[in-house]
Design an enzyme around this catalytic site. Structure first.
Site, PDB file in Angstrom:
ATOM      1  N   LYS A   1       0.555  -0.992   0.157  1.00  0.00           N
ATOM      2  CA  LYS A   1      -0.281  -0.003   0.152  1.00  0.00           C
ATOM      3  C   LYS A   1       1.184   1.647   0.018  1.00  0.00           C
ATOM      4  CE  LYS A   1      -3.792  -2.435   2.589  1.00  0.00           C
ATOM      5  NZ  LYS A   1      -4.113  -2.870   3.125  1.00  0.00           N
TER       6      LYS A   1
ATOM      7  N   GLN B   1      -4.500  -2.013   9.306  1.00  0.00           N
ATOM      8  CA  GLN B   1      -4.086  -2.802   9.195  1.00  0.00           C
ATOM      9  C   GLN B   1      -4.946  -3.815   9.509  1.00  0.00           C
ATOM     10  OE1 GLN B   1      -3.303  -2.993   6.158  1.00  0.00           O
ATOM     11  NE2 GLN B   1      -3.370  -5.873   5.795  1.00  0.00           N
TER      12      GLN B   1
ATOM     13  N   ASP C   1     -10.579   3.006   3.918  1.00  0.00           N
ATOM     14  CA  ASP C   1     -11.775   1.284   4.167  1.00  0.00           C
ATOM     15  C   ASP C   1     -12.382   0.903   4.302  1.00  0.00           C
ATOM     16  OD1 ASP C   1      -9.344  -0.484   4.921  1.00  0.00           O
ATOM     17  OD2 ASP C   1      -8.536  -0.680   6.414  1.00  0.00           O
TER      18      ASP C   1
HETATM   19  N1  GUN Z   1      -6.563  -7.216   6.026  1.00  0.00           N
HETATM   20  C1  GUN Z   1      -6.999  -7.953   4.566  1.00  0.00           C
HETATM   21  N2  GUN Z   1      -8.132  -7.105   4.481  1.00  0.00           N
HETATM   22  C2  GUN Z   1      -8.115  -5.588   4.711  1.00  0.00           C
HETATM   23  C3  GUN Z   1      -8.041  -4.250   4.542  1.00  0.00           C
HETATM   24  O1  GUN Z   1      -8.931  -4.741   2.804  1.00  0.00           O
HETATM   25  N3  GUN Z   1      -8.498  -3.353   5.179  1.00  0.00           N
HETATM   26  C4  GUN Z   1      -7.398  -3.317   6.242  1.00  0.00           C
HETATM   27  N4  GUN Z   1      -6.707  -2.312   6.859  1.00  0.00           N
HETATM   28  N5  GUN Z   1      -6.921  -4.528   6.300  1.00  0.00           N
HETATM   29  C5  GUN Z   1      -7.144  -5.662   5.732  1.00  0.00           C
END
Ligand code: GUN
Length: 299
Positions: A54, A98, A121
């Protein structure tokens, strides 16, 4: 019949180009650069790798990336305190915590503490609630489900009136993708581990979304001829012939599905690249919201 392959790598590249152009236009017009803060708690290797991807994508698109790492034994108050600091920081437009968090931390109050206008998110309960309700729109749509919808739309798949079956009911994928499909006027069934006679549902699906997290569980005989199959699963299976000793497969038996489906996403190269592209899109949108707020204050 061999299914058309929905090329997520290509579609995600197109979306990224649009975002890059949007970021550039914002910089030229307003002298403003979008910023995304990532919060990683602990040292889970998969989470480290996702956060790293990311951050690299931010750099590639001209978005500022602000990385925060907390130790695995961070307290609830430390995590929420960091989120509050980021809420107050005008250089931060989006906040991504995350998931999953280490087991001793409660996820819900952390997600609730993210400023609604920085919830890139789309996991804040207000955003999820708006997604669920008729006539309401969330500020941000969760990234993987949004990516699935863009894949369908840009592949010319008719969603309105279609029978859509979502296998999996996670907060991150299954539930929000089902709500999005319903908003787009599909007739939606959500199946899960307790569903009786799963194949009776999946065989009726014009659009089949696989988000279960079990390698190759959906076999060719479970797919309606001509259906569109979107495989969200990413599972490791042992493969001594592969360099790393494993390879990645989806929740769908790809070889079998290819012979039955009308269109299908591969794994890798289907949904995966879309998730990060949609996160970048949400970050640009968060910056647009922040700029609109500044203009309201100034006028
Ligand atoms: N863990 C797995 N997929 C995601 C996501 O789309 N966002 C976040 N913050 N954590 C994740």
């Amino acid at each position: 019949m061999t299914a058309k392959i929905i090329d997520g790598t290509k579609i995600a590249a197109d979306v990224r180009e649009e975002i890059r152009a949007g970021v550039k236009a914002m910089q030229e017009r307003y002298g403003y650069t979008p910023g995304l803060a990532t919060v990683l708690v602990g040292e889970d290797p998969a989470s480290q790798s996702y956060v790293g991807m990311k951050q690299r994508m931010c750099q590639e698109l001209g978005i500022r990336s602000i990385g925060h790492t907390l130790p695995a034994d961070a307290t609830q108050e430390e995590v929420e305190g960091l989120v509050r600091e980021l809420n107050a920081d005008p250089d931060v437009n989006g906040i991504l915590v995350q998931l999953p968090l280490p087991g001793h931390l409660e996820e819900e109050p952390v997600l609730n503490s993210i400023d609604l206008e920085k919830d890139v998110d789309g996991f804040h309960p207000v955003n999820i609630g708006r997604l669920a309700m008729k006539g309401r729109e969330p500020l941000f749509i969760p990234c993987t489900p949004h990516g699935v919808m863009v894949l369908l739309e840009r592949s010319g798949v008719k969603i309105s009136g279609a029978n859509a079956v979502v296998v999996g009911r996670s907060n991150i994928v299954g539930l929000p993708v089902a709500m999005l499909l319903q908003k787009a006027n599909a007739t939606v069934s959500i199946c899960h581990s307790r569903t009786q006679d799963l194949a009776a549902y999946t065989r009726n699906a014009d659009i089949l979304i696989a988000a279960i997290g079990r390698a190759q569980m959906l076999t060719g005989d479970m797919i309606k001829p001509g259906a569109t199959v979107i495989d969200v699963g990413v599972n490791r299976v042992e493969d001594p012939s592969a360099k790393r000793g494993y390879r990645l497969v989806g929740d769908v038996n790809y070889e079998e599905a290819l012979e039955v489906a009308g269109a299908i996403t591969p794994v890798p190269g289907g949904v995966g690249p879309m998730t990060i592209a949609m996160l970048m899109k949400n970050t640009l949108r968060a910056a647009e919201i922040a700029l609109a707020g500044r203009e309201r204050v100034a006028s």
